[in-house]
Design a protein around this motif. Structure first.
Motif, PDB file in Angstrom:
ATOM      1  N   ALA A 131      52.803  77.462  89.385  1.00  0.00           N
ATOM      2  CA  ALA A 131      51.091  78.384  88.666  1.00  0.00           C
ATOM      3  C   ALA A 131      52.586  79.877  88.654  1.00  0.00           C
ATOM      4  CB  ALA A 131      50.685  78.469  89.613  1.00  0.00           C
ATOM      5  N   VAL A 132      53.268  80.353  89.343  1.00  0.00           N
ATOM      6  CA  VAL A 132      53.543  81.499  88.438  1.00  0.00           C
ATOM      7  C   VAL A 132      54.918  81.092  87.618  1.00  0.00           C
ATOM      8  CG1 VAL A 132      54.947  83.437  89.271  1.00  0.00           C
ATOM      9  CG2 VAL A 132      53.392  82.537  90.623  1.00  0.00           C
ATOM     10  N   GLN A 133      55.564  79.884  87.577  1.00  0.00           N
ATOM     11  CA  GLN A 133      55.999  79.665  86.640  1.00  0.00           C
ATOM     12  C   GLN A 133      55.408  79.831  84.874  1.00  0.00           C
ATOM     13  OE1 GLN A 133      58.286  76.954  88.310  1.00  0.00           O
ATOM     14  NE2 GLN A 133      60.480  77.756  88.239  1.00  0.00           N
ATOM     15  N   LEU A 134      54.588  78.977  85.494  1.00  0.00           N
ATOM     16  CA  LEU A 134      54.121  78.719  83.612  1.00  0.00           C
ATOM     17  C   LEU A 134      53.040  79.620  83.656  1.00  0.00           C
ATOM     18  CD1 LEU A 134      52.318  74.776  85.046  1.00  0.00           C
ATOM     19  CD2 LEU A 134      53.937  75.625  83.060  1.00  0.00           C
ATOM     20  N   ALA A 135      52.445  80.844  84.059  1.00  0.00           N
ATOM     21  CA  ALA A 135      52.285  81.627  83.880  1.00  0.00           C
ATOM     22  C   ALA A 135      53.175  82.930  82.645  1.00  0.00           C
ATOM     23  CB  ALA A 135      51.365  83.090  84.685  1.00  0.00           C
ATOM     24  N   MET A 136      54.220  83.332  83.445  1.00  0.00           N
ATOM     25  CA  MET A 136      55.612  83.922  83.124  1.00  0.00           C
ATOM     26  C   MET A 136      55.435  83.381  82.194  1.00  0.00           C
ATOM     27  SD  MET A 136      57.943  84.464  86.521  1.00  0.00           S
ATOM     28  CE  MET A 136      59.145  85.000  85.765  1.00  0.00           C
ATOM     29  N   GLY A 137      56.192  82.338  81.603  1.00  0.00           N
ATOM     30  CA  GLY A 137      56.298  81.141  80.023  1.00  0.00           C
ATOM     31  C   GLY A 137      54.973  82.185  79.565  1.00  0.00           C
ATOM     32  N   ALA A 138      53.715  81.805  79.635  1.00  0.00           N
ATOM     33  CA  ALA A 138      53.136  82.214  78.742  1.00  0.00           C
ATOM     34  C   ALA A 138      52.971  83.631  78.185  1.00  0.00           C
ATOM     35  CB  ALA A 138      51.445  81.717  79.534  1.00  0.00           C
ATOM     36  N   LEU A 169      62.734  82.275  77.024  1.00  0.00           N
ATOM     37  CA  LEU A 169      62.052  81.257  75.847  1.00  0.00           C
ATOM     38  C   LEU A 169      62.694  79.819  76.416  1.00  0.00           C
ATOM     39  CD1 LEU A 169      60.965  82.536  72.630  1.00  0.00           C
ATOM     40  CD2 LEU A 169      59.309  81.856  74.051  1.00  0.00           C
ATOM     41  N   ALA A 170      63.863  79.969  76.495  1.00  0.00           N
ATOM     42  CA  ALA A 170      64.459  78.729  77.129  1.00  0.00           C
ATOM     43  C   ALA A 170      64.314  78.444  78.485  1.00  0.00           C
ATOM     44  CB  ALA A 170      65.976  79.165  76.331  1.00  0.00           C
ATOM     45  N   GLU A 171      64.658  79.707  79.497  1.00  0.00           N
ATOM     46  CA  GLU A 171      64.550  80.332  80.728  1.00  0.00           C
ATOM     47  C   GLU A 171      63.497  79.555  81.013  1.00  0.00           C
ATOM     48  OE1 GLU A 171      65.269  83.613  82.052  1.00  0.00           O
ATOM     49  OE2 GLU A 171      66.952  83.654  81.988  1.00  0.00           O
ATOM     50  N   CYS A 172      61.978  79.755  80.397  1.00  0.00           N
ATOM     51  CA  CYS A 172      60.936  79.343  80.710  1.00  0.00           C
ATOM     52  C   CYS A 172      60.660  78.091  80.227  1.00  0.00           C
ATOM     53  CB  CYS A 172      59.644  80.224  79.996  1.00  0.00           C
ATOM     54  SG  CYS A 172      58.869  82.475  80.488  1.00  0.00           S
ATOM     55  N   LEU A 173      60.993  77.352  78.881  1.00  0.00           N
ATOM     56  CA  LEU A 173      61.539  76.087  79.266  1.00  0.00           C
ATOM     57  C   LEU A 173      61.338  75.150  79.439  1.00  0.00           C
ATOM     58  CD1 LEU A 173      60.332  74.070  76.828  1.00  0.00           C
ATOM     59  CD2 LEU A 173      62.258  74.470  75.764  1.00  0.00           C
ATOM     60  N   ALA A 174      62.860  75.403  80.137  1.00  0.00           N
ATOM     61  CA  ALA A 174      63.149  75.034  81.562  1.00  0.00           C
ATOM     62  C   ALA A 174      62.810  74.868  82.738  1.00  0.00           C
ATOM     63  CB  ALA A 174      64.433  75.083  81.901  1.00  0.00           C
ATOM     64  N   ASP A 175      61.813  75.522  83.150  1.00  0.00           N
ATOM     65  CA  ASP A 175      60.305  75.878  83.989  1.00  0.00           C
ATOM     66  C   ASP A 175      60.076  74.717  83.344  1.00  0.00           C
ATOM     67  OD1 ASP A 175      62.404  77.137  85.329  1.00  0.00           O
ATOM     68  OD2 ASP A 175      61.383  79.837  85.271  1.00  0.00           O
ATOM     69  N   ALA A 176      59.344  74.945  82.467  1.00  0.00           N
ATOM     70  CA  ALA A 176      58.097  74.245  82.294  1.00  0.00           C
ATOM     71  C   ALA A 176      58.517  72.491  82.122  1.00  0.00           C
ATOM     72  CB  ALA A 176      57.694  74.338  80.973  1.00  0.00           C
ATOM     73  N   LEU A 177      59.472  72.400  81.621  1.00  0.00           N
ATOM     74  CA  LEU A 177      60.953  70.804  81.633  1.00  0.00           C
ATOM     75  C   LEU A 177      60.477  69.752  83.174  1.00  0.00           C
ATOM     76  CD1 LEU A 177      62.704  71.404  78.515  1.00  0.00           C
ATOM     77  CD2 LEU A 177      60.132  69.866  78.240  1.00  0.00           C
ATOM     78  N   ARG A 178      60.740  71.074  84.015  1.00  0.00           N
ATOM     79  CA  ARG A 178      61.258  70.599  85.489  1.00  0.00           C
ATOM     80  C   ARG A 178      59.756  70.391  86.253  1.00  0.00           C
ATOM     81  NH1 ARG A 178      64.784  71.112  89.644  1.00  0.00           N
ATOM     82  NH2 ARG A 178      66.340  72.396  87.733  1.00  0.00           N
ATOM     83  N   ILE A 179      58.437  71.303  86.059  1.00  0.00           N
ATOM     84  CA  ILE A 179      57.324  71.006  86.390  1.00  0.00           C
ATOM     85  C   ILE A 179      56.635  69.742  85.691  1.00  0.00           C
ATOM     86  CG2 ILE A 179      55.255  71.532  86.147  1.00  0.00           C
ATOM     87  CD1 ILE A 179      56.527  75.062  86.654  1.00  0.00           C
ATOM     88  N   ALA A 180      57.067  69.758  84.397  1.00  0.00           N
ATOM     89  CA  ALA A 180      56.469  68.746  83.627  1.00  0.00           C
ATOM     90  C   ALA A 180      57.120  66.567  84.345  1.00  0.00           C
ATOM     91  CB  ALA A 180      56.554  68.181  82.125  1.00  0.00           C
TER      92      ALA A 180
END
Length: 103
Positions: free
Chosen positions: A44-51, A78-89
């Motif tokens: 949840a924190v990673q997704l909020a940070m990505g936004a 942005l690449a770090e956040c995308l990597a986090d979001a892809l791992r979550i997905a």
């Protein structure tokens, strides 16, 4: 030691962090333990940070006067956040497949 009656109920969950060497970290879980709850909170924190990074990055990318350093920094975040979001997905998709699409 896992009791035999619980062994089949446990599944490997991809966690939202990696091992020190960068390899994926998995947890054998029924989805209700302490580490699973911590992983949910971190996701949840990673997704909020990505936004937030996306909201801050859009004006920098759109600015005609943005420097190469600003653009590079924004792209890296942005690449770090995308990597986090892809791992979550990937983690959530694996759990949905395993649970037959119900959770």
């Amino acid at each position: 030691m896992i009791p035999p009656e619980q062994h089949d109920a446990l599944h490997a969950r991809l966690l939202p962090w990696a091992r020190p060497d960068g390899s994926p970290c998995y947890l054998r879980t029924d989805g209700h333990g302490y580490v699973s709850r911590v992983a949910d909170e971190i996701e949840a924190v990673q997704l909020a940070m990505g936004a937030e990074v996306l909201d801050c990055g859009r004006p920098i990318i759109a600015a005609t006067g943005a420097t190469v350093t600003e653009l590079r920094f924004t792209a890296l975040r942005l690449a770090e956040c995308l990597a986090d979001a892809l791992r979550i997905a990937e983690s959530r998709g694996g759990r949905l497949q395993r649970d037959g699409g119900h959770g």
